[in-house]
Scaffold this motif. Structure first.
Motif, short mmCIF file in Angstrom:
data_model
loop_
_atom_site.label_atom_id
_atom_site.label_comp_id
_atom_site.label_asym_id
_atom_site.label_seq_id
_atom_site.Cartn_x
_atom_site.Cartn_y
_atom_site.Cartn_z
N LYS A 30 12.55 15.25 -5.03
CA LYS A 30 11.25 15.62 -5.94
C LYS A 30 10.15 14.29 -5.91
CE LYS A 30 8.94 18.20 -8.46
NZ LYS A 30 7.91 17.72 -8.67
N VAL A 31 10.67 13.17 -5.97
CA VAL A 31 9.49 12.04 -6.20
C VAL A 31 9.13 11.91 -4.57
CG1 VAL A 31 9.44 9.48 -6.28
CG2 VAL A 31 10.75 10.93 -8.17
N THR A 32 9.95 11.65 -3.61
CA THR A 32 9.54 11.60 -2.41
C THR A 32 8.71 12.42 -1.87
OG1 THR A 32 11.51 10.36 -1.71
CG2 THR A 32 10.20 11.31 -0.06
N ASN A 33 8.72 13.97 -2.03
CA ASN A 33 7.93 15.12 -1.61
C ASN A 33 6.60 14.83 -2.43
OD1 ASN A 33 9.72 16.20 0.15
ND2 ASN A 33 10.86 17.44 -1.29
N ILE A 52 14.26 3.45 -1.98
CA ILE A 52 14.85 3.81 -3.52
C ILE A 52 16.30 3.82 -3.37
CG2 ILE A 52 14.90 4.89 -5.61
CD1 ILE A 52 12.08 5.56 -5.22
N THR A 53 16.68 4.85 -2.59
CA THR A 53 18.11 5.18 -2.58
C THR A 53 18.97 4.34 -1.70
OG1 THR A 53 17.77 6.63 -0.48
CG2 THR A 53 17.43 7.76 -2.45
N TYR A 108 5.04 7.66 -10.69
CA TYR A 108 6.65 8.09 -10.76
C TYR A 108 7.56 7.04 -11.36
CZ TYR A 108 4.26 11.65 -7.70
OH TYR A 108 3.49 12.45 -7.13
N LYS A 109 6.88 5.95 -11.97
CA LYS A 109 7.69 4.83 -12.12
C LYS A 109 8.89 5.22 -13.21
CE LYS A 109 4.08 2.69 -13.96
NZ LYS A 109 3.03 1.55 -14.49
N ARG A 152 0.87 -1.25 0.01
CA ARG A 152 0.07 0.02 -0.03
C ARG A 152 0.81 1.21 0.12
NH1 ARG A 152 -5.31 0.41 3.82
NH2 ARG A 152 -6.25 2.39 2.89
N ILE A 153 2.04 1.16 0.79
CA ILE A 153 2.88 2.48 0.81
C ILE A 153 3.39 2.68 -0.61
CG2 ILE A 153 5.00 3.31 1.88
CD1 ILE A 153 4.27 1.72 4.55
N PHE A 154 4.00 1.60 -1.18
CA PHE A 154 4.86 2.01 -2.28
C PHE A 154 3.82 2.06 -3.52
CE2 PHE A 154 8.18 -0.28 0.17
CZ PHE A 154 8.93 0.85 0.35
#
Length: 595
Positions: free
Chosen positions: A99-102, A151-152, A31-32, A23-25
């Motif tokens: 940017k993706v995280t925010n 991701i990082t 943003y794939k 659910r989180i991901f």
């Protein structure tokens, strides 16, 4: 529904790790492409890092051993170029990841906010506002590190770990086995810590939620706190909440801090074993010095990803509690929703009927009991009766803030359960007893009744209720900024602004709940003129304890113990000499005694 106070810990339903992760991901799906580019950049950086020990091995075994300065220079240039390009790629990756995280966090927060706005009144009745704010702000913020680390850290470190393991086994199978000998014990330790850690983080977030709820409630009621001089008591209570939260945090962190020693001890023992066994292999001419040095470089690169994966795992466990609290709210379904195939409410004429309506905020205690009445379009109905008799409940049901337990309510012959809620409420003007103003200008607070209203329309509404004169005396007139709930204004002034807001909506059905209860008698006479204009031609329901304000209503319904016990005009009810007569007589006597 059970009410959760500031002192009670919230009970959160446990979810499986797989369910929470999925659910989180899911919020990263839009943003794939960006995530794919980020992963490619990280793989490139990883490859550059993996090349460093191998190039060092070549430099030692081939060029230094053979005193080949030119070859050594080429290796040095290659390493510098690879690392500079890797640094640039890493910086690009960091910016893209931020940017993706925010954006993902923004989406979660927006979805949570929109969902909460759709929830029914009983959701807000059952818990302090501060606990809701804790989820919208604190718990959502907690997921930021989770997205970034996933991701990082997790994806590239897994790839690095696989690649390093393959290289180590290709260099020397026996040394590779020795270097990973501590992994089984490490995994057992991490799993044991995780089992207890998640529960402790749930406890911490519950205690923090209690603190937020108390703080919000205390500051909202600061006038009461200061007027009764109970600051010392609230300070002690606040300190107790802080101590509970601090103790819960320390308990959670103590367990979490076991992650790092376990990884570092395993890492250290692994290096010792590699050197010990590696020296034996060198003596036996089974490996070269360059191979052992390269291997020691790779073993660092082997344990570093494990450290980062452990960090991610730690973050995951820490923030699972936050995710559970967020999704617990998102999974609550509104009690009041549009039925399938519901229709848009056409322009309301104003015929209202209650048919055998029974309702209670608590299912075991009915507030209304088998109430039935009809109201013609354009009639003005006054609802009177003792406190707690059920007057406001009738208004709440008509506005469909709640649904009746039994019976039905119709407007123009249409069951309000079968019409679109927004199309219904948009044609109703509601001025509730609890006047609420937002932190904005007076102009915008009035305009809330009709968002596309012009300034002139706002001013005309204010003039109709005689609010214009006092507004113009303020420092900036209609553009005067008022604070939350309008606490700098008098209670009467706040009601006038709220009344203007209801007038501006130009509703087909008007509801005034104690609309003039906090206005002085002189101002009431002025406001009554505006009310008379507003009531003309539309169905209106007026709740008033000041019986002098409802004498001219078409019909007065007297509510007592959840039932309509009397109904008629003022003169008819006075002649009847029932409950209305007693209420009117006692109020008249009180005013005369006061005079």
């Amino acid at each position: 529904m059970a009410i959760n106070s500031t002192k009670q810990d919230e009970k959160i339903k446990n979810h499986s790790n797989k369910e929470l992760l999925t659910r989180i991901f899911s919020y990263l799906k839009p943003y794939k492409l960006k995530v794919f580019i980020i992963i490619l950049l990280m793989i490139f950086v990883m490859i550059c890092s993996l090349l460093n020990p191998y190039l060092l091995k070549i430099a030692i075994d081939k060029f230094i051993k053979n005193k080949n300065i030119k070859g050594l220079f080429v290796i040095a240039i290659l390493m510098i170029i690879f690392n500079l390009v890797a640094m640039a790629a890493s910086k690009i990756r960091i910016n893209m990841m931020a940017k993706v995280t925010n954006d993902a966090i923004l989406t979660i927060r927006q979805e949570l906010y929109e969902h909460i706005q759709k929830l029914s009144f009983n959701f807000f009745d059952s818990r302090p506002v501060g606990k809701i704010l804790a989820r919208v702000v604190g718990d959502v913020n907690s997921l930021q590190n989770l997205f970034a680390n996933s991701i990082t850290s997790f994806i590239p470190e897994i790839l690095t770990l696989i690649c390093v393991t393959v290289i180590m086994f290709s260099l020397n199978f026996k040394l590779a086995l020795v270097s990973i000998a501590m992994l089984p014990l490490l995994f057992i330790g991490l799993f044991s810590v995780q089992t207890f850690s998640r529960k402790r983080w749930q406890t911490f977030r519950g205690k923090r939620s209690n603190l937020n709820a108390f703080t919000h409630e205390d500051f909202s009621g600061i006038r009461v706190v200061q007027s009764f001089a109970v600051e010392d008591k609230t300070e002690k209570t606040f300190l107790n909440y802080v101590k509970e939260m601090m103790n819960a945090f320390v308990n959670a962190v103590k367990l979490n801090d076991l992650f790092w020693p376990m990884v570092e001890i395993s890492w250290g023992i692994g290096i010792i074993l590699v050197y010990w066994y590696g020296v034996k292999l060198i003596k036996a001419n089974a490996v070269t010095v360059g191979t052992l040095l390269a291997f020691t470089g790779y073993i660092g690169m082997f344990w570093h990803p494990i450290m980062n994966i452990s960090n991610f795992y730690n973050t995951l466990i820490t923030n699972f509690a936050a995710a559970e609290r967020i999704f617990e709210i998102m999974d609550i379904q509104p009690n009041l929703i549009n039925m399938e195939n519901c229709i848009k409410m056409p322009k309301i004429r104003g015929e209202v009927e209650f048919k055998n309506v029974t309702f209670g905020y608590n299912c075991d205690v009915p507030v209304l009991n088998n109430v039935s009445f009809k109201v013609k379009a354009g009639e003005t109905i006054a609802l009177v009766g003792p406190t707690g008799a059920g007057k406001t409940t009738i208004i709440n049901l008509l506005s469909r803030f709640y649904d009746p337990s039994y019976g039905e309510i119709t407007i123009d012959g249409k069951n309000i359960k079968h019409v679109d809620i927004e199309s219904l409420r948009s044609q109703m003007g509601i001025m509730l007893q609890d006047t609420f103003l937002f932190s904005d200008t007076i102009m915008e607070n009035i305009r809330y009744g009709k968002l596309d209203a012009t300034d002139e329309e706002v001013i005309q509404a204010a003039k109709a209720v005689n609010a214009h004169s006092f507004i113009m005396k303020l420092e900036k007139g209609y553009h005067t900024q008022i604070n939350e709930r309008g606490s700098r204004l008098s209670v009467g002034q706040r009601q006038l602004i709220s009344f203007a807001r209801a007038l501006l909506a130009n509703p087909r059905i008007l509801i005034l709940d104690e609309a003039t209860s906090n206005i002085d008698t002189a101002t009431e006479r002025l406001v009554q003129k505006g009310i008379d204009k507003l009531l003309f031609g539309r169905t209106s329901f007026v709740i008033a304890h000041r019986l002098s304000t409802i004498r001219d209503c078409d019909r007065i319904m007297v509510i007592d113990n959840g039932k309509i016990v009397e109904s008629g005009s003022h003169d008819e009810l006075i002649k009847y000499k029932g409950l209305y007569y007693d209420l009117y007589a006692s109020q008249y006597k009180f005013l005369n005694e006061g005079a």
